[in-house]
Design a protein around this motif. Sequence first.
Motif, PDB file in Angstrom:
ATOM      1  N   LYS A  81       0.822  -1.216   0.000  1.00  7.71           N
ATOM      2  CA  LYS A  81       0.000   0.000   0.000  1.00  7.71           C
ATOM      3  C   LYS A  81       0.856   1.267   0.000  1.00  7.71           C
ATOM      4  N   ILE A  82       2.101   1.159   0.428  1.00  3.37           N
ATOM      5  CA  ILE A  82       3.017   2.303   0.345  1.00  3.37           C
ATOM      6  C   ILE A  82       3.162   2.743  -1.104  1.00  3.37           C
ATOM      7  N   ILE A 314      -8.083  10.560   2.708  1.00  6.48           N
ATOM      8  CA  ILE A 314      -8.515   9.187   2.441  1.00  6.48           C
ATOM      9  C   ILE A 314      -7.333   8.224   2.541  1.00  6.48           C
ATOM     10  N   LEU A 315      -6.169   8.651   2.054  1.00  5.50           N
ATOM     11  CA  LEU A 315      -4.976   7.800   2.116  1.00  5.50           C
ATOM     12  C   LEU A 315      -4.530   7.585   3.554  1.00  5.50           C
ATOM     13  N   ILE A 398       4.333  16.363  -3.027  1.00  3.58           N
ATOM     14  CA  ILE A 398       3.464  15.324  -2.456  1.00  3.58           C
ATOM     15  C   ILE A 398       4.115  14.598  -1.284  1.00  3.58           C
ATOM     16  N   GLY A 399       5.398  14.835  -1.031  1.00  2.80           N
ATOM     17  CA  GLY A 399       6.090  14.134   0.043  1.00  2.80           C
ATOM     18  C   GLY A 399       5.472  14.329   1.418  1.00  2.80           C
ATOM     19  N   PRO A 400       5.132  15.566   1.825  1.00  5.32           N
ATOM     20  CA  PRO A 400       4.518  15.747   3.147  1.00  5.32           C
ATOM     21  C   PRO A 400       3.202  14.984   3.309  1.00  5.32           C
ATOM     22  N   ALA A 405       0.374  10.200   5.553  1.00  6.23           N
ATOM     23  CA  ALA A 405      -0.525   9.065   5.321  1.00  6.23           C
ATOM     24  C   ALA A 405      -0.111   7.818   6.088  1.00  6.23           C
ATOM     25  N   LEU A 406       1.130   7.784   6.595  1.00  4.74           N
ATOM     26  CA  LEU A 406       1.603   6.628   7.352  1.00  4.74           C
ATOM     27  C   LEU A 406       1.290   6.801   8.830  1.00  4.74           C
ATOM     28  N   ARG A 407       1.020   5.698   9.497  1.00  5.33           N
ATOM     29  CA  ARG A 407       0.689   5.729  10.920  1.00  5.33           C
ATOM     30  C   ARG A 407       1.860   6.213  11.766  1.00  5.33           C
ATOM     31  N   VAL A 408       1.538   6.956  12.818  1.00  5.59           N
ATOM     32  CA  VAL A 408       2.543   7.330  13.813  1.00  5.59           C
ATOM     33  C   VAL A 408       2.559   6.227  14.868  1.00  5.59           C
ATOM     34  N   MET A 409       3.650   5.491  14.938  1.00  6.34           N
ATOM     35  CA  MET A 409       3.719   4.352  15.845  1.00  6.34           C
ATOM     36  C   MET A 409       4.095   4.805  17.258  1.00  6.34           C
TER      37      MET A 409
END
Length: 496
Positions: A81-82, A314-315, A398-400, A405-409
């Motif tokens: 999905k990345i 949405i992403l 689009i980088g930011p 869009a990725l989870r903060v763990m």
Amino acid sequence: MLNFCQYRICSILLINLLIFLSKASYAQVSGSLLIPTVDNALNSRCLDASQTAASVVSLPSGRQIYSHNSLQPLLAASVTKIITTAAALHYLSPEYRFKTLFMHTGQRQGDVIQGDLIIRGGGDPKLSTEQFWRIATQIKASGINEITGDLIVDAHFFDAYDRAPSWEVDRTQQAYDAKLGALSLNFNTISVHLQPSDQVGEMIRTWLEPATPYIQLQNTAKTIHRGKTTVSAYRSPEESLGQVYLSVRGQLPIGSQEKVIRLNIDNPIRYAAETFKAILQQTGVKIDGMTKISYNPVAGQELYYHLSDPLSLILKELNTFSNNFMAEQILKTIAAEKVGTPGSHENGLKLVEEFLQLSHVNTQGVLLQDGSGLSRKNRMTTQAITDVLSSMYSRFDIGPDFITALRVMGANGVLSQRLAKSPARGQIRAKTGTLNRVSTLAGYVATPHGKVFAYAIFLNNNGCGPWRADRIEDRIVNAIHELGDNTIEYTASIAQ
């Protein structure tokens, strides 16, 4: 004075000494704590050494810091999905919005439309019952009380294939296995709510969300005094006389908490259409005709249009919940927007491959068969993933949005408890991946001094089980966070 011969000997000795010192410095890099720590983590007995891979690069340079089988084609699972996320931002932009258009044929006479109502689906992966209610209320508020014709769904935005071609034909009824459609509702799933009765021996309480006449509930589950919960739900695989039957069976102990079972829908476009028709009627708008589906464009006069949230939001949800349905909908949308309708997996995957080439990703051994990572026919390398992460990190446009869009763990979110006790908590952005005997993790991690690394870890054919596999991956991410600063400093000094 040294003669020429002595001078040359001294020069050679000096060069050899410099080479020795350089090698000693490099040995210091190779022998720094990060590399043996990662090596040790990957030497776990429950791992298959030939199907285990890892890649770590420093950013923004993209310099390789650690590599183990990084060009070995393996299963990435949902880490795939990345790539779908990055390609979607590249082709569609962070501000892209899915559009669902409501039109009508014929003429409006007072509060009656003498014609058909048309819904043109635009691939929106997040249409919900709540939004349908809002749309129906707006149509009613515009003064319409009756539509004499049919309800027609214009589904030409996507092809008629309702799953990734690489997936098995026989699918489960689980929510993660939902089918696709140009018009979709509630991720093409339905929720079955279950509560025990107040009296032992009585049937449990059940209801559907959304409640629609299109799906009939058949309940034979009983309330028991004590014992094991065995309640289950199963829908009929095909329509019978225009309806779907959903059966609830088993037993539920008295006093139990409410249980919710989510099932996917066999005919999602019809499900969405029939649900909207029922909601329209509940708001006071009558549709006299039947429900029809067309895979050819249907023209009409615009009545109302609904825009989704921006793609960037949405992403974020796609990756937080690792939603397979959303990933595949977005892949087909890329195709529909950039190649033309109907959007297909074939065209979407070709565009993703072109994006990887444009991003200077090493695609050796890479084979993409879907957008979600659910297919076991996919092949990915950890280097390809860190190449994508490195490329996106350097893109201002689009980088930011990609990183967001990725989870903060390890943060305070409901789904961010993993690594919550790590010293790197809140400093990790990640996408997880899980299939049977497959565990993967990829993303970014920052050090205490603000150095940033991209990483990808694939544990294929592992016998660790989910918990132990997670601990191995977490150990590697923690090592990068805690030891990365020194490694980068040494590596930089060698390069100089």
